[in-house]
Design a protein around this motif. Structure first.
Motif, PDB file in Angstrom:
ATOM      1  N   ALA A   1       8.499   3.349  -4.432  1.00  0.00           N
ATOM      2  CA  ALA A   1       7.690   4.497  -3.997  1.00  0.00           C
ATOM      3  C   ALA A   1       8.451   5.802  -4.159  1.00  0.00           C
ATOM      4  N   ILE A   2       9.731   5.814  -3.794  1.00  0.00           N
ATOM      5  CA  ILE A   2      10.545   7.022  -3.967  1.00  0.00           C
ATOM      6  C   ILE A   2      10.688   7.356  -5.446  1.00  0.00           C
TER       7      ILE A   2
ATOM      8  N   THR B   1       0.809  -1.213   0.000  1.00  0.00           N
ATOM      9  CA  THR B   1       0.000   0.000   0.000  1.00  0.00           C
ATOM     10  C   THR B   1       0.843   1.264   0.000  1.00  0.00           C
ATOM     11  N   LEU B   2       2.143   1.145  -0.266  1.00  0.00           N
ATOM     12  CA  LEU B   2       2.979   2.341  -0.346  1.00  0.00           C
ATOM     13  C   LEU B   2       2.541   3.181  -1.545  1.00  0.00           C
TER      14      LEU B   2
ATOM     15  N   GLY C   1       6.329   7.731  -0.769  1.00  0.00           N
ATOM     16  CA  GLY C   1       7.617   7.966  -1.404  1.00  0.00           C
ATOM     17  C   GLY C   1       8.139   9.365  -1.127  1.00  0.00           C
ATOM     18  N   GLN C   2       7.240  10.346  -1.118  1.00  0.00           N
ATOM     19  CA  GLN C   2       7.635  11.718  -0.813  1.00  0.00           C
ATOM     20  C   GLN C   2       8.169  11.817   0.621  1.00  0.00           C
ATOM     21  N   LYS C   3       7.497  11.168   1.560  1.00  0.00           N
ATOM     22  CA  LYS C   3       7.944  11.202   2.949  1.00  0.00           C
ATOM     23  C   LYS C   3       9.309  10.528   3.111  1.00  0.00           C
ATOM     24  N   LEU C   4       9.487   9.391   2.422  1.00  0.00           N
ATOM     25  CA  LEU C   4      10.782   8.713   2.472  1.00  0.00           C
ATOM     26  C   LEU C   4      11.877   9.574   1.869  1.00  0.00           C
ATOM     27  N   PHE C   5      11.554  10.255   0.771  1.00  0.00           N
ATOM     28  CA  PHE C   5      12.531  11.131   0.133  1.00  0.00           C
ATOM     29  C   PHE C   5      12.905  12.284   1.066  1.00  0.00           C
TER      30      PHE C   5
END
Length: 266
Positions: free
Chosen positions: A122-123, A51-52, A57-61
């Motif tokens: 996701a990133i 569910t990513l 991806g923005q948060k991980l980046f």
């Protein structure tokens, strides 16, 4: 009375039997609980991974990459802009552990991967949504069913001067190097040709067509699957290692034989 007493005493259970029953019950209960917990954990992990989203991806980046590349992806003094790199470059750099970079140097070394495949995807999707660039190819390009002979010729013309004719890698200038390709995945082979990471030039479709890239990938997969037909590869580093081997063992053996013959004659 004595006979009845002996019967009753002989019919009593040993205290160790009760302890054994309790122990067995605890083991069964613990095993069932551990199995259920593992199954639930696996289900939860699969659910989270599947569910990513682009927002994830923005948060991980922002948490792991923005320090060098900037919150707006336009780069900083410590890292280049990511506009135009696309999700394919993100996958190459992160799936090989080159990014995040641990320290500035002549080039980013390959190291253990710090993110899961789902997090990397996701990133990449987030960067692709903000600053589009090269994306993933069709599976046909990576299937290893191209022309091995043609791929070998194209590799020798375009790639062997850096990566060695056997894909064993080689040294470049100023502490840089071309990595070995013996464990590189087909996707990362394609990504390297399309995105030109670090010291590698970009091979667009005008330089190497999609079919030619497929042929090169097929040739490299052939090298990975087939051991050296001539025996010891000596690192596949070419005439330097081969000449050193001949000098040490070949000339050394001749000298040893000469000394032995001289000693026998005397």
């Amino acid at each position: 009375m004595a006979r009845d007493t002996s019967r009753r005493s002989s019919g009593r259970r040993s205290p160790w039997a009760a302890a054994a029953l309790i122990g067995i019950g605890l083991l069964i209960t613990g095993g069932v609980y551990a199995g259920a917990s593992a199954a639930m954990a696996a289900t939860d992990e699969t659910t989270v991974a599947s569910t990513l989203t682009v927002e994830d991806g923005q948060k991980l980046f922002q948490a792991n990459c923005a320090t060098c590349h900037g919150l707006d992806l336009q780069g900083t003094p410590d890292g280049p802009s990511l506009y135009g790199v696309g999700e394919l470059a993100v996958h190459f750099q992160m799936s090989t552990g080159r990014m995040p970079l641990q320290a500035q140097g002549p080039q980013a070394p390959q190291k253990p991967v710090q993110f899961t495949d789902e997090q990397i995807v996701a990133i990449g999707e987030y960067i692709q949504s903000v600053a589009p660039g090269p994306s993933f190819p069709s599976e046909e390009i990576l299937d290893g069913e191209g022309d091995e002979s043609q791929g070998g010729e194209l590799f020798r013309i375009n790639c062997a001067m850096c990566h060695n004719v056997a894909g064993a890698g080689g040294a470049l200038t100023e502490g840089k190097y071309a990595p070995a390709l013996h464990t590189t995945t087909p996707l990362n082979m394609y990504a390297a040709m399309v995105t030109g990471p670090q010291n590698m030039p970009v091979f667009n479709d005008m330089t190497l067509t999609t079919e030619e890239k497929r042929d090169i990938i097929t040739y490299l997969l052939y090298l990975q699957d087939n051991e050296s037909a001539g025996g010891f590869s000596l690192g596949s580093l070419g005439p330097v290692s081969e000449g050193l081997f001949i000098w040490i063992f070949g000339i050394g053996s001749l000298i040893a034989i000469t000394v032995w013959i001289t000693a026998k004659s005397n």
